[in-house]
Scaffold this motif. Structure first.
Motif, mmCIF file in Angstrom:
data_model
loop_
_atom_site.group_PDB
_atom_site.id
_atom_site.type_symbol
_atom_site.label_atom_id
_atom_site.label_comp_id
_atom_site.label_asym_id
_atom_site.label_seq_id
_atom_site.Cartn_x
_atom_site.Cartn_y
_atom_site.Cartn_z
ATOM 1 N N PRO A 119 11.575 60.256 -127.553
ATOM 2 C CA PRO A 119 12.723 59.443 -127.958
ATOM 3 C C PRO A 119 12.377 57.957 -127.903
ATOM 4 N N SER A 120 13.056 57.175 -128.713
ATOM 5 C CA SER A 120 12.818 55.737 -128.709
ATOM 6 C C SER A 120 14.143 54.991 -128.793
ATOM 7 N N LYS A 121 14.095 53.708 -128.435
ATOM 8 C CA LYS A 121 15.257 52.820 -128.476
ATOM 9 C C LYS A 121 14.804 51.462 -128.973
ATOM 10 N N THR A 154 9.338 53.363 -126.678
ATOM 11 C CA THR A 154 9.469 54.808 -126.500
ATOM 12 C C THR A 154 9.665 55.159 -125.039
ATOM 13 N N TRP A 155 10.117 56.378 -124.834
ATOM 14 C CA TRP A 155 10.368 56.934 -123.514
ATOM 15 C C TRP A 155 9.118 56.861 -122.658
#
Length: 48
Positions: free
Chosen positions: A8-10, A20-21
């Protein structure tokens, strides 16, 4: 083990770059907002 592209990324709330995570964030990924300590500290400085 997952490939990096599958993690997952934000988007960082300060610099706007994607990140990324990381394993160290596994417990609190939902509340992570900044990609680094530097961005977190810069945001605090900008408020003052």
């Amino acid at each position: 083990m997952k490939a990096k592209r599958d993690l997952p990324s934000k988007i960082c709330a300060h610099c706007g770059r994607p990140f990324t995570w990381r394993k160290k964030w596994r417990r609190d990924w939902e509340v992570v907002r900044y990609c680094s300590e530097r961005c977190r500290n810069e945001t605090r400085r900008a408020r003052n």
